[in-house]
Design an enzyme around this catalytic site. Structure first.
Site, mmCIF file in Angstrom:
data_model
loop_
_atom_site.group_PDB
_atom_site.id
_atom_site.type_symbol
_atom_site.label_atom_id
_atom_site.label_comp_id
_atom_site.label_asym_id
_atom_site.label_seq_id
_atom_site.Cartn_x
_atom_site.Cartn_y
_atom_site.Cartn_z
ATOM 1 N N HIS A 1 -0.206 -3.300 -9.711
ATOM 2 C CA HIS A 1 -1.629 -2.680 -9.912
ATOM 3 C C HIS A 1 -1.992 -1.687 -8.809
ATOM 4 O O HIS A 1 -2.861 -0.774 -9.153
ATOM 5 C CB HIS A 1 -2.557 -3.693 -10.079
ATOM 6 N N THR B 1 8.038 -19.015 -17.818
ATOM 7 C CA THR B 1 8.661 -17.998 -18.581
ATOM 8 C C THR B 1 8.049 -16.351 -18.211
ATOM 9 O O THR B 1 6.983 -16.320 -17.588
ATOM 10 C CB THR B 1 7.887 -18.061 -20.049
ATOM 11 N N SER C 1 3.050 -5.046 -5.566
ATOM 12 C CA SER C 1 2.091 -5.296 -6.453
ATOM 13 C C SER C 1 2.072 -4.140 -7.380
ATOM 14 O O SER C 1 1.809 -2.999 -7.112
ATOM 15 C CB SER C 1 0.788 -5.645 -5.851
ATOM 16 N N GLN D 1 0.736 -1.094 -0.024
ATOM 17 C CA GLN D 1 0.099 0.099 0.073
ATOM 18 C C GLN D 1 0.715 1.167 -0.045
ATOM 19 O O GLN D 1 0.269 2.479 -0.084
ATOM 20 C CB GLN D 1 -0.962 -0.096 1.173
ATOM 21 N N CYS E 1 -10.582 -8.289 -0.769
ATOM 22 C CA CYS E 1 -10.705 -9.755 -0.524
ATOM 23 C C CYS E 1 -11.792 -10.097 0.313
ATOM 24 O O CYS E 1 -12.157 -11.300 0.295
ATOM 25 C CB CYS E 1 -9.382 -10.176 -0.157
HETATM 26 N N1 PMP Z 1 -0.897 -6.943 0.800
HETATM 27 C C1 PMP Z 1 -1.517 -5.915 1.023
HETATM 28 C C2 PMP Z 1 -1.355 -4.895 1.986
HETATM 29 C C3 PMP Z 1 -2.654 -5.710 -0.202
HETATM 30 O O1 PMP Z 1 -3.186 -4.419 -0.003
HETATM 31 C C4 PMP Z 1 -2.848 -6.345 -1.199
HETATM 32 C C5 PMP Z 1 -3.849 -6.234 -1.980
HETATM 33 N N2 PMP Z 1 -5.021 -5.975 -1.616
HETATM 34 C C6 PMP Z 1 -1.936 -7.600 -1.236
HETATM 35 C C7 PMP Z 1 -1.064 -7.945 -0.255
HETATM 36 C C8 PMP Z 1 -2.382 -8.577 -2.178
HETATM 37 O O2 PMP Z 1 -1.869 -8.198 -3.284
HETATM 38 P P1 PMP Z 1 -2.262 -9.097 -4.822
HETATM 39 O O3 PMP Z 1 -3.756 -8.981 -4.667
HETATM 40 O O4 PMP Z 1 -2.061 -8.197 -6.113
HETATM 41 O O5 PMP Z 1 -1.412 -10.403 -4.822
#
Ligand code: PMP
Length: 371
Positions: free
Chosen positions: A200, A235, A198, A178, A320
């Site tokens: 995105h 890959t 991550s 974050q 999630c």
């Molecule tokens: N850790 C944190 C603090 C996150 O906010 C997230 C995504 N909500 C993740 C891990 C997991 O990231 P990803 O779903 O891209 O694997």
């Protein structure tokens, strides 16, 4: 539509889409092939790795590409714990981590017999470095802690914990998902051995991330070919890691102005809703892009649906848990499992792409939804 769920994911920047489609069209070689197509692809992977290493001020060999922060967290935790079992059987983490940490250490407990300590927040919701220190044992081999919480934006004391662990055998894993691209993330400064991120979350593509690792041994999760120095077979996801590297470069180049813009959006929101009765789920210093608040006796699922129909995208907590009836484990660890507050929280999360006009419109629609 107004998108205010940037802690779940962010829109991909046009410049990022451009380099990704260019890579897909022109650099389709397999980086492991020895002919010129392969060599060009290999160079492309190398350049992306170097760009990310530069942003973190570490060396390129310390960056391993993954499918996202979930995989990075799993790799650091499972990979290190299984490779270093002889040093001890105990892992420390906090009760407010992302499920990709909580469920990973739980797996190590259930299937491999590791002892796990989940450090609970203080009554004021903060997680103190002292409580981590008190949880350490001579057989602790790993501490895993997030830099900022994805549901509340709360900042955790990673520098203090890094300092404490520099006098202990346990390695330090920081889930920086974050904060990456939003504040400077320099693993050496916070004395972290592993850092996860991550793509995105900083306007890059989904399904790609990276793990910083100090020069230490850990087992791969995915066995196979020799990609990623045998740390992660398969890959390479070439166009995605090119896009992620571009997105991080852009975020780092505009970090200060983006941070200030997002702070202004947050301040403006609170000005616009100052006539409403609400409380904040804010626990100490926080990242400005996440606002978690609640309206007493207003069910958050209903409110979310009304706002969605009005063209506003926000969430109750992490993506999630959104869409399920599970209450927030983060707020439950602070308010208790049976608190009515667990049905009231909403999360509004900004990026620098949001505008003051959007916040104005959101405030009006929020007031209508609450009527
Ligand atoms: N850790 C944190 C603090 C996150 O906010 C997230 C995504 N909500 C993740 C891990 C997991 O990231 P990803 O779903 O891209 O694997």
């Amino acid at each position: 539509m107004i998108y205010l769920d940037n802690a779940a994911t962010t829109p991909v920047l046009p410049e990022v889409v451009e380099v990704m489609s260019d890579t897909l069209l022109t650099t389709f070689g397999n980086p492991s092939s020895i002919h010129s197509y392969g060599r060009v692809a290999f160079q492309t992977v190398r350049q992306s790795r170097e760009a990310i290493a530069q942003a973190l001020q570490v060396s390129a060999r310390q960056i391993t590409f993954t499918s996202g922060a979930s995989e990075s967290n799993n790799t650091a935790i499972i990979g290190y714990a299984l490779a270093h079992r002889k040093l001890g059987n105990h892992i420390v983490t906090t009760a407010i981590e992302h499920p990709s940490v909580i469920n990973t250490v739980q797996y190590l407990h259930d299937r491999h017999g590791f002892d796990i300590t989940f450090v609970q927040p203080e009554p004021d919701g903060s997680v103190s470095a002292d409580s981590i220190k008190n949880a350490l044992r001579p057989d602790t081999i790993l501490v895993s802690m997030m830099w900022s919480n994805n549901e509340t934006g709360q900042l955790l004391p990673v520098s203090e914990v890094g300092e404490i662990l520099s006098h202990h055998q346990a390695v330090f894993h920081v889930d920086a998902t974050q904060v990456m691209g939003k504040i400077p993330v320099h693993p050496l400064e916070i004395k972290a051995d592993f850092v996860s991120a991550s793509g995105h979350k900083f306007h890059g593509p989904k399904g790609v991330g990276f793990l910083y690792h100090a020069d230490l041994l850990f087992d791969p999760l995915i066995h196979g070919g020799e990609q990623e120095e045998k740390r992660r077979a398969g890959t390479e996801n070439l166009h995605s890691l090119v896009g992620m590297a571009k997105a991080l470069q852009i975020s780092v180049a505009h970090m200060r102005e983006n941070y200030e813009k997002v702070e202004q959006l947050k301040t403006h929101l609170f000005e616009q809703i100052s006539d409403l009765t609400f409380y904040k789920n804010e626990f100490g210093k926080s990242m400005p892009h996440v606002v978690n608040l609640a309206f007493p006796e207003q069910n958050h699922d209903l409110l979310l649906t009304k706002l969605d129909l009005a063209g506003i995208a926000i969430s109750t907590g992490s993506a999630c848990t959104a869409g399920t009836i599970e209450p927030s484990h983060v707020l439950a660890s602070i308010y208790g499992e049976s608190s009515p507050k667990l049905k009231e929280n909403i999360r509004i999360s900004f990026s620098e792409l949001n505008t003051i006009d959007e916040i104005d419109e959101f405030a009006i629609k929020l007031k209508n939804a609450l009527k």
